[in-house]
Write a protein that holds these residues in place. Structure first.
Motif, PDB file in Angstrom:
ATOM      1  N   LYS A  13      54.618 -10.737 -77.622  1.00 30.30           N
ATOM      2  CA  LYS A  13      55.168  -9.373 -77.553  1.00 30.30           C
ATOM      3  C   LYS A  13      56.667  -9.343 -77.836  1.00 30.30           C
ATOM      4  N   TYR A  32      42.931  -3.588 -80.029  1.00 34.41           N
ATOM      5  CA  TYR A  32      42.673  -4.194 -78.726  1.00 34.41           C
ATOM      6  C   TYR A  32      43.952  -4.675 -78.042  1.00 34.41           C
ATOM      7  N   LYS A  33      45.100  -4.269 -78.569  1.00 29.56           N
ATOM      8  CA  LYS A  33      46.371  -4.669 -77.966  1.00 29.56           C
ATOM      9  C   LYS A  33      46.453  -4.163 -76.530  1.00 29.56           C
ATOM     10  N   ASP A  34      46.822  -5.064 -75.607  1.00 26.95           N
ATOM     11  CA  ASP A  34      46.932  -4.784 -74.171  1.00 26.95           C
ATOM     12  C   ASP A  34      45.590  -4.416 -73.532  1.00 26.95           C
ATOM     13  N   ASN A  88      47.842  -9.571 -78.207  1.00 29.95           N
ATOM     14  CA  ASN A  88      46.905  -8.560 -77.700  1.00 29.95           C
ATOM     15  C   ASN A  88      46.599  -8.725 -76.216  1.00 29.95           C
ATOM     16  N   THR A  89      47.071  -9.825 -75.615  1.00 28.02           N
ATOM     17  CA  THR A  89      46.747 -10.125 -74.218  1.00 28.02           C
ATOM     18  C   THR A  89      47.702  -9.416 -73.264  1.00 28.02           C
ATOM     19  N   LYS A  90      47.147  -8.638 -72.373  1.00 30.53           N
ATOM     20  CA  LYS A  90      47.958  -7.904 -71.401  1.00 30.53           C
ATOM     21  C   LYS A  90      48.450  -8.809 -70.287  1.00 30.53           C
ATOM     22  N   LYS A 145      48.374 -14.553 -82.256  1.00 27.58           N
ATOM     23  CA  LYS A 145      47.881 -13.191 -82.457  1.00 27.58           C
ATOM     24  C   LYS A 145      47.057 -12.723 -81.249  1.00 27.58           C
ATOM     25  N   ALA A 200      44.463  -4.971 -83.918  1.00 26.98           N
ATOM     26  CA  ALA A 200      45.536  -4.276 -83.207  1.00 26.98           C
ATOM     27  C   ALA A 200      45.014  -3.227 -82.224  1.00 26.98           C
TER      28      ALA A 200
END
Length: 346
Positions: free
Chosen positions: A345, A162-164, A206-208, A202, A160
């Motif tokens: 998201k 590394y989210k965004d 975390n991918t922006k 998952k 978590a």
């Protein structure tokens, strides 16, 4: 006098016919032999180094290069099957080339260096050959993260914290990204992809952003719009060393998908002779060594020494059945695009 005029008329008429013939179909054939159309996924720096040297050796061959993702090349060659526009396909993962070969899109050609390419790095019918080995690794902005702060293995990308922070090159047009994502599914169990899909959900959370192309990925990562990605080792090194971008890599502890990135001649190529010349040139020892030293390629040729820049890095591979990957990749990626992309998201 009349006989003389008649004779002169015959001579002039014959001369005109010969001239017209020379200006007609014969010259078209000659021009075709002196042209070479290449579809490539290679980095522009590599193309701009190899092609001028090839033209220096073969000044009578006009070379046209179109750059696009490996999957885009496959779709284009597939669409042009009845009337091929390309002669040489330069750069694609082995799974993409396996698909192309199975669809009858690649010509069988055994070059002089074929015995220098290990069996696992080439097609049994010589429809494609591996040019280089391409480990897929974790990429990070070295101004934002220290090496020990970056994920050390694939599963840590799901943390978590590394989210965004993660930027991903648009997946479907990219042979590299399709293989990385398919490998993540395979390592969770190819017989039942649900665990792999869950892993990618998952990662999506975390991918922006999914960037349009590699150039946008590099720019956004350098501008610190994100600090992490997954990408191939060669391009990371090119950006780091040649472009002086603030990038570095982590070789995952559990191993990396090591792609065999290869080449082939398009079936029905209009300029097959020129394509064969380029094929042979690309695998000449001097060319291979030059690309290894300057552009961080790991040669597929078994008789070439390991690059000095790779010293200290163990090329530990993930255990992957590439024939299964070739069969399942399209199905898996379509599912990801429809059911997973940008839904983490929500």
């Amino acid at each position: 006098m009349k006989n003389w005029k008649k004779w002169l008329g015959i001579v002039l008429s014959g001369t005109m016919m010969i001239s017209l013939a020379a200006c007609g179909g014969g010259s078209d054939t000659a021009s075709e032999k002196k042209k070479l159309v290449i579809y490539t996924g290679r980095d522009k720096n590599v193309v701009d180094t190899v092609v001028p040297k090839f033209k220096e050796k073969y000044p009578d061959i006009k070379v046209e290069v179109l750059t696009m993702g490996a999957q885009q090349i496959l779709e284009r060659v597939r669409g042009e099957k009845a009337n091929p526009q390309a002669d040489f396909w330069w750069g694609a993962p082995q799974t993409t080339l396996m698909t192309a070969a199975d669809e009858g899109l690649l010509e069988s050609y055994k070059p002089s260096f074929a015995d220098k390419i290990p069996t696992q790095y080439k097609d049994a019918q010589n429809r494609w050959m591996g040019e280089m080995l391409l480990p897929e690794v974790i990429m990070y902005n070295s101004k934002v993260l220290k090496k020990e702060e970056a994920p050390q293995d694939w599963d840590q990308l799901l943390d978590a914290k590394y989210k965004d922070k993660i930027l991903i090159r648009g997946v479907l047009p990219s042979g590299t990204m399709r293989m990385i994502y398919s490998s993540m599914i395979f390592r969770q169990g190819a017989d039942n992809p649900e665990k792999g899909y869950d892993w990618l959900k998952k990662l999506d959370a975390n991918t922006k952003e999914y960037t349009q192309d590699p150039t946008n990925l590099y720019l956004k990562l350098a501008r610190q719009e994100g600090s992490l990605s997954v990408w191939n080792l060669q391009d990371i090194m090119i950006q780091k060393e040649l472009k002086k971008m603030p990038f570095d890599f982590i070789y995952p502890k559990s191993g990396a998908p090591i792609l065999v990135d290869g080449v082939g001649i398009v079936k029905g190529a209009k300029n097959a002779d020129a394509a064969k010349k380029f094929y042979d040139f690309l695998f000449e020892e001097n060319t291979v060594q030059d690309l290894s030293d300057k552009f961080y390629q790991i040669p597929a040729r078994s008789d070439m020494k390991q690059p000095s820049w790779l010293k200290g890095t163990e090329l530990k591979p993930l255990n992957i059945d590439w024939s299964v990957m070739a069969k399942k990749e399209k199905e898996w990626m379509q599912y990801w695009d429809t059911n997973i992309k940008n839904k983490g998201k929500k």
